[in-house]
Design an enzyme around this catalytic site. Structure first.
Site, PDB file in Angstrom:
ATOM      1  N   LYS A 111       0.822  -1.218   0.000  1.00  0.00           N
ATOM      2  CA  LYS A 111       0.000   0.000   0.000  1.00  0.00           C
ATOM      3  C   LYS A 111       0.850   1.259   0.000  1.00  0.00           C
ATOM      4  CE  LYS A 111      -4.486  -1.406   1.261  1.00  0.00           C
ATOM      5  NZ  LYS A 111      -5.691  -1.351   2.003  1.00  0.00           N
ATOM      6  N   LYS A 194      -5.372  -8.240  -6.744  1.00  0.00           N
ATOM      7  CA  LYS A 194      -6.668  -8.643  -6.161  1.00  0.00           C
ATOM      8  C   LYS A 194      -7.752  -7.603  -6.458  1.00  0.00           C
ATOM      9  CE  LYS A 194      -7.035  -6.707  -1.593  1.00  0.00           C
ATOM     10  NZ  LYS A 194      -7.866  -6.739  -0.435  1.00  0.00           N
ATOM     11  N   LYS A 197     -11.447  -2.495  -3.284  1.00  0.00           N
ATOM     12  CA  LYS A 197     -12.294  -1.308  -3.236  1.00  0.00           C
ATOM     13  C   LYS A 197     -11.490  -0.081  -3.634  1.00  0.00           C
ATOM     14  CE  LYS A 197     -14.561  -2.694   1.021  1.00  0.00           C
ATOM     15  NZ  LYS A 197     -13.740  -2.674   2.238  1.00  0.00           N
TER      16      LYS A 197
HETATM   17  P1  ATP Z   1      -8.992  -2.643   0.017  1.00  0.00           P
HETATM   18  O1  ATP Z   1      -8.836  -3.393  -1.234  1.00  0.00           O
HETATM   19  O2  ATP Z   1      -9.317  -1.204  -0.174  1.00  0.00           O
HETATM   20  O3  ATP Z   1      -7.869  -2.897   0.982  1.00  0.00           O
HETATM   21  P2  ATP Z   1     -10.827  -4.694   0.547  1.00  0.00           P
HETATM   22  O4  ATP Z   1     -11.714  -4.769  -0.630  1.00  0.00           O
HETATM   23  O5  ATP Z   1      -9.713  -5.656   0.695  1.00  0.00           O
HETATM   24  O6  ATP Z   1     -10.280  -3.216   0.700  1.00  0.00           O
HETATM   25  P3  ATP Z   1     -11.578  -5.211   3.292  1.00  0.00           P
HETATM   26  O7  ATP Z   1     -12.539  -4.539   4.173  1.00  0.00           O
HETATM   27  O8  ATP Z   1     -10.168  -4.917   3.591  1.00  0.00           O
HETATM   28  O9  ATP Z   1     -11.824  -4.803   1.782  1.00  0.00           O
HETATM   29  O10 ATP Z   1     -11.842  -6.779   3.261  1.00  0.00           O
HETATM   30  C1  ATP Z   1     -12.977  -7.416   3.840  1.00  0.00           C
HETATM   31  C2  ATP Z   1     -12.936  -8.898   3.629  1.00  0.00           C
HETATM   32  O11 ATP Z   1     -13.008  -9.213   2.231  1.00  0.00           O
HETATM   33  C3  ATP Z   1     -11.650  -9.582   4.140  1.00  0.00           C
HETATM   34  O12 ATP Z   1     -11.982 -10.823   4.733  1.00  0.00           O
HETATM   35  C4  ATP Z   1     -10.834  -9.798   2.895  1.00  0.00           C
HETATM   36  O13 ATP Z   1      -9.949 -10.890   3.023  1.00  0.00           O
HETATM   37  C5  ATP Z   1     -11.935 -10.095   1.879  1.00  0.00           C
HETATM   38  N1  ATP Z   1     -11.487  -9.738   0.536  1.00  0.00           N
HETATM   39  C6  ATP Z   1     -11.137  -8.503   0.106  1.00  0.00           C
HETATM   40  N2  ATP Z   1     -10.786  -8.528  -1.182  1.00  0.00           N
HETATM   41  C7  ATP Z   1     -10.921  -9.823  -1.595  1.00  0.00           C
HETATM   42  C8  ATP Z   1     -10.706 -10.497  -2.836  1.00  0.00           C
HETATM   43  N3  ATP Z   1     -10.292  -9.831  -3.909  1.00  0.00           N
HETATM   44  N4  ATP Z   1     -10.946 -11.832  -2.905  1.00  0.00           N
HETATM   45  C9  ATP Z   1     -11.387 -12.515  -1.821  1.00  0.00           C
HETATM   46  N5  ATP Z   1     -11.597 -11.941  -0.613  1.00  0.00           N
HETATM   47  C10 ATP Z   1     -11.371 -10.606  -0.490  1.00  0.00           C
END
Ligand code: ATP
Ligand code: LTN
Length: 294
Positions: A111, A194, A197
């Site tokens: 990040k 991945k 958001k």
């Molecule tokens: P950012 O990408 O901005 O860091 P994020 O989309 O990863 O945010 P989080 O709130 O950090 O969102 O994640 C919430 C849950 O979703 C966690 O359990 C994380 O492991 C899961 N998760 C996030 N992105 C993925 C993905 N691409 N595939 C599978 N699981 C995911």
């Protein structure tokens, strides 16, 4: 009964990765565990947020939990900042966390890149706050996506260090639950990153609030390779493997069965079928009900 703790940050729209990697699994787990599902707004402020938007996003993620099938009569749902133990325990656990352990965290490095000096202490200590979330409730199991595995290992290490220091089994060592064919959904624009958001392009992800047209368009535009047949080769064909994994997670079919069914069809037919599945499964309409302000 064993206890589950998990959470999602109220930053931007929830996407298919959050749903398939985390929230969908929580729904099933409610039947066999005591569950606590948190909206982790203190984690969100590790990067700048607009206060009014954060309040609204916290409500929307709460609504999304319920729309996805978390039953507030069965499970506890709450915003992290409403319970002071998270921040308090984070400080105490931070005093038992060597910097060397935090320096290994790949998410912080990814990040911040070359600008780590400009990142906040909060972003650096993010995994300690996550450990406090889990250990504060003596949770035994933590269902998350693959990207959180390293943070979970750190939480176990911190629990172990604390227990050894005070010479008692104060915290159980939490077990990660990383389940299903969709533990790491990748971006629709780049199969090596991945789905996230925080990615700028909205075409990189399927949001849980996307309508049918948007879902169809995003899958149609999803990156794929020029090979004529569909095969599952995750090391070489990242984007194709990702689409197959999404199809597998949504349909419940094995990858082999999917390759058998679509192997000799073209990508547009496969993407069309995938979009239809997603439109059916993503609980979008219920999420479009906006949550009223205070
Ligand atoms: P950012 O990408 O901005 O860091 P994020 O989309 O990863 O945010 P989080 O709130 O950090 O969102 O994640 C919430 C849950 O979703 C966690 O359990 C994380 O492991 C899961 N998760 C996030 N992105 C993925 C993905 N691409 N595939 C599978 N699981 C995911
Ligand atoms: N860091 C997690 C969100 C999170 C979490 C938790 C997940 C914060 N605290 C406790 C499980 C248990 C993420 O997905 N980015």
């Amino acid at each position: 009964m064993n206890r589950i703790f998990s959470g999602v940050q109220p930053t931007g729209n929830l996407h298919l990765g959050n749903y398939l990697g985390a929230i969908r699994n929580w729904v099933e787990l409610q039947h066999s565990y005591n569950c606590i599902f948190c909206v982790v707004d203190l984690h969100a402020i590790t990067v700048p947020q607009k206060p009014e938007e954060l309040v609204q996003a916290t409500r929307e993620v709460t609504a999304a939990y319920i729309a996805c099938g978390i039953d507030p009569k069965k499970s506890i749902i709450f915003p992290q900042s409403a319970v002071s133990i998270h921040a308090e325990l984070s400080w105490i656990l931070g005093c038992h966390t060597p910097l060397g352990w935090l320096n290994r965290m790949t998410q912080f490095k990814e990040k911040t890149g070359k600008h780590a000096d400009k990142a906040s202490l909060g972003l650096y200590g993010y995994p300690v706050l996550m450990a406090a979330d889990i250990l504060g409730y003596r949770a035994t199991h933590v269902p998350v996506g693959e990207d959180q595995k390293q943070h979970l290992e750190l939480a176990r290490d911190i629990a172990g260090a604390f227990n050894r220091f005070y010479n008692q089994d104060y915290f159980p060592l939490p077990e990660p639950l990383i389940q299903g064919p969709a533990t790491r959904i990748m971006s629709l624009r780049d199969g090596t990153k991945k789905m996230s958001k925080s990615e700028e392009s909205d075409y990189s992800r399927i949001n849980l609030t996307d309508n049918a047209e948007a879902i169809e368009l995003k899958f149609r535009k999803a990156k794929s390779d020029a090979l004529p047949t569909i095969t599952y080769e995750p090391e070489k064909r990242h984007e194709t493997a990702n689409l197959i994994n999404i199809y597998a997670a949504l349909s419940g079919n094995s990858r082999e069965k999917i390759v058998e069914e679509f192997g000799d069809k073209n990508f547009s037919a496969f993407k069309k079928a995938l979009a239809e599945l997603a439109i059916f499964f993503v609980p979008s309409r219920r999420l479009m009900i906006r949550v009223a302000g205070p």
